[in-house]
Design a protein around this motif. Structure first.
Motif, PDB file in Angstrom:
ATOM      1  N   GLY A   1      40.381 -53.452  16.540  1.00  0.00           N
ATOM      2  CA  GLY A   1      39.640 -53.768  15.633  1.00  0.00           C
ATOM      3  C   GLY A   1      40.017 -54.818  14.620  1.00  0.00           C
ATOM      4  N   ARG A   2      41.458 -54.551  14.213  1.00  0.00           N
ATOM      5  CA  ARG A   2      42.421 -55.184  13.179  1.00  0.00           C
ATOM      6  C   ARG A   2      42.445 -56.648  13.827  1.00  0.00           C
ATOM      7  NH1 ARG A   2      46.789 -51.235  10.541  1.00  0.00           N
ATOM      8  NH2 ARG A   2      45.318 -49.788   9.399  1.00  0.00           N
TER       9      ARG A   2
ATOM     10  N   PRO B   1      29.002 -53.099  15.400  1.00  0.00           N
ATOM     11  CA  PRO B   1      28.918 -52.802  16.798  1.00  0.00           C
ATOM     12  C   PRO B   1      29.567 -53.777  17.699  1.00  0.00           C
ATOM     13  CG  PRO B   1      26.902 -52.360  15.720  1.00  0.00           C
ATOM     14  CD  PRO B   1      27.888 -53.251  14.635  1.00  0.00           C
ATOM     15  N   GLU B   2      29.405 -55.001  17.500  1.00  0.00           N
ATOM     16  CA  GLU B   2      30.057 -56.120  18.387  1.00  0.00           C
ATOM     17  C   GLU B   2      31.566 -55.840  18.361  1.00  0.00           C
ATOM     18  OE1 GLU B   2      29.428 -59.229  20.738  1.00  0.00           O
ATOM     19  OE2 GLU B   2      28.069 -57.805  19.659  1.00  0.00           O
TER      20      GLU B   2
ATOM     21  N   LEU C   1      33.427 -56.145  22.144  1.00  0.00           N
ATOM     22  CA  LEU C   1      34.528 -56.986  22.587  1.00  0.00           C
ATOM     23  C   LEU C   1      35.506 -56.180  22.992  1.00  0.00           C
ATOM     24  CD1 LEU C   1      33.598 -59.803  19.968  1.00  0.00           C
ATOM     25  CD2 LEU C   1      33.776 -60.017  22.300  1.00  0.00           C
ATOM     26  N   ILE C   2      36.134 -55.308  22.284  1.00  0.00           N
ATOM     27  CA  ILE C   2      37.379 -54.457  22.708  1.00  0.00           C
ATOM     28  C   ILE C   2      37.221 -54.080  24.273  1.00  0.00           C
ATOM     29  CG2 ILE C   2      38.728 -52.572  22.096  1.00  0.00           C
ATOM     30  CD1 ILE C   2      38.266 -53.142  19.304  1.00  0.00           C
ATOM     31  N   LYS C   3      35.899 -53.521  24.418  1.00  0.00           N
ATOM     32  CA  LYS C   3      35.773 -52.869  25.651  1.00  0.00           C
ATOM     33  C   LYS C   3      35.890 -54.033  26.991  1.00  0.00           C
ATOM     34  CE  LYS C   3      34.313 -50.115  29.145  1.00  0.00           C
ATOM     35  NZ  LYS C   3      34.343 -50.795  30.201  1.00  0.00           N
TER      36      LYS C   3
END
Length: 402
Positions: free
Chosen positions: A353-354, A365-366, A370-372
């Protein structure tokens, strides 16, 4: 077969001698004898794990005798006559000679006795009703235990149906001991009794059944025993979901792991049901589910990159288990991929997230989506070690356009 076990390391050990000396100091010479597996395995030249002792002493006398000798005494089952003695940190299960007063197919009400023959008469199989004194001299009260052990025969003590009605778990034990010690065909009388009385196994607790089943499947080669279980209907009584045996038979040629052998007896969609019905431990339940459940398919024919992706998503143990099932199903040799799994360490996802916040994406939630998406692309490209920021920017841009 020799009638003496003299010279066995466990028999001659100081710890064992101390326990027998303590019992005989209280009850006189010959008041205690080794019994069951330690005697049987010693005569067969197989490893001895547990040491069980039968004695004429009552439980309270056994406890007093051990304490008088400075040994630890644990009242593990005094209502059934059992005390665990501990000598040099090794446990010895010591049980007063018994005879059955009442049985209900699951448990027995017992009365203590001083008669070795009465104690032998309540045991399951003749090769398990062998006794030996402190010097290693062997006694065979049923008159058939020594011959059975030598010949690889599993024969019930007395009438097979009577022994089974006392405890229906003895049906599974019949096949378990045949898997471990049997040679040739199973005893016909015992086999017929197991087939006739298999319905009584419904009285047994799931925990007792699963423990016995896993012990059976851990034998060096349980295929003949399981085939006999299938032919008598005992296997379907234990595992109503059981599938045809070829996958199991192939699995036995690949591994001695009882959990993987159990998995090969089950259709892919039955693992959760069976794990619940048998009340398997959480570890076994989770492993079964991972070995046969949803997720990436594993095949010896997959590429190294596909294998690394599957290892990352499944974990090494589940990947190896699925690979073994594929091998047992005849999909090829998995040696290459087993070696890859042993040598490759899955990397950690290199962004979080960082990293997205630093690129201007607010938390929400986005971020998780995006990480997924990044992780899926990163896995599909076989875990590249660079270009992460560019990949994130492209995903953010694509999201903005969408």
């Amino acid at each position: 077969m020799s009638l003496s076990m003299a010279g066995q390391p466990w028999l001659e050990s100081q710890a064992t001698r101390a326990v027998m000396a303590a019992l005989e100091a209280a009850g006189g010479p010959g008041c205690a004898r080794f019994v069951g597996g330690c005697v049987r395995n010693s005569l067969l030249g197989q490893p001895v794990d547990d040491i069980d002792i039968a004695t004429r002493l009552r439980p309270e006398e056994t406890i007093a005798a051990l304490k008088a000798a400075g040994l630890k005494a644990v009242p593990t089952g005094v209502e059934h006559g059992t005390v665990t003695g501990v000598s040099e940190r090794r446990p010895y299960e010591i049980t007063t000679l018994r005879r059955d007063v009442e049985t209900d197919g699951r448990r027995a009400v017992v009365a203590f006795t001083e008669d070795w023959a009465e104690d032998a008469a309540r045991r399951d199989f003749r090769l398990n009703a062998l006794y030996a004194d402190a010097a290693g001299t062997v006694f065979d009260p049923t008159g058939g235990g020594l011959d059975d052990a030598a010949a690889g025969r599993i024969v019930f003590v007395g009438e097979a149906e009577t022994r089974i009605r006392e405890d229906y778990l003895r049906i599974l034990r019949f096949f378990r001991f045949f898997a471990w010690y049997g040679r040739g065909a199973p005893d016909a009388v015992g086999l017929a009794a197991c087939a006739a009385l298999k319905g009584g196994m419904a009285k047994l607790s799931a925990e007792r059944v699963s423990k016995e089943l896993l012990k059976l499947l851990a034998a060096r080669d349980p295929r003949a025993a399981v085939q006999a279980m299938a032919e008598t209907g005992v296997l379907a009584q234990v595992l109503p979901q059981v599938q045809p045996l070829p996958l199991f038979e192939a699995m036995c040629g690949l591994t001695d792991d009882p959990v993987m052998r159990l998995s090969a007896l089950l259709p892919a969609d039955a693992a959760a049901v069976v794990a619940s019905a048998l009340r398997l431990s959480n570890a076994v339940r989770d492993r079964l589910a991972a070995a046969v459940g949803d997720g990436p398919a594993v095949s010896p024919r997959m590429s190294d990159a596909e294998a690394r992706a599957a290892i990352y998503r499944l974990g090494r143990r589940a990947f190896e288990d699925r690979l073994m099932r594929a091998e047992a199903a005849g999909e090829g040799d998995g040696a290459r991929l087993r070696s890859l799994a042993a040598d490759w360490t899955p990397p950690k996802i290199p962004v979080g997230g960082r990293d997205l916040a630093r690129l201007g994406l607010p938390a929400g939630p986005e971020t998780g989506r995006l990480i997924k998406a990044f992780e899926d692309d990163w896995i599909a490209d076989d875990f590249p070690t660079d270009g992460h920021e560019a990949r994130l920017k492209a995903l953010i841009a694509a999201t903005a356009r969408g």
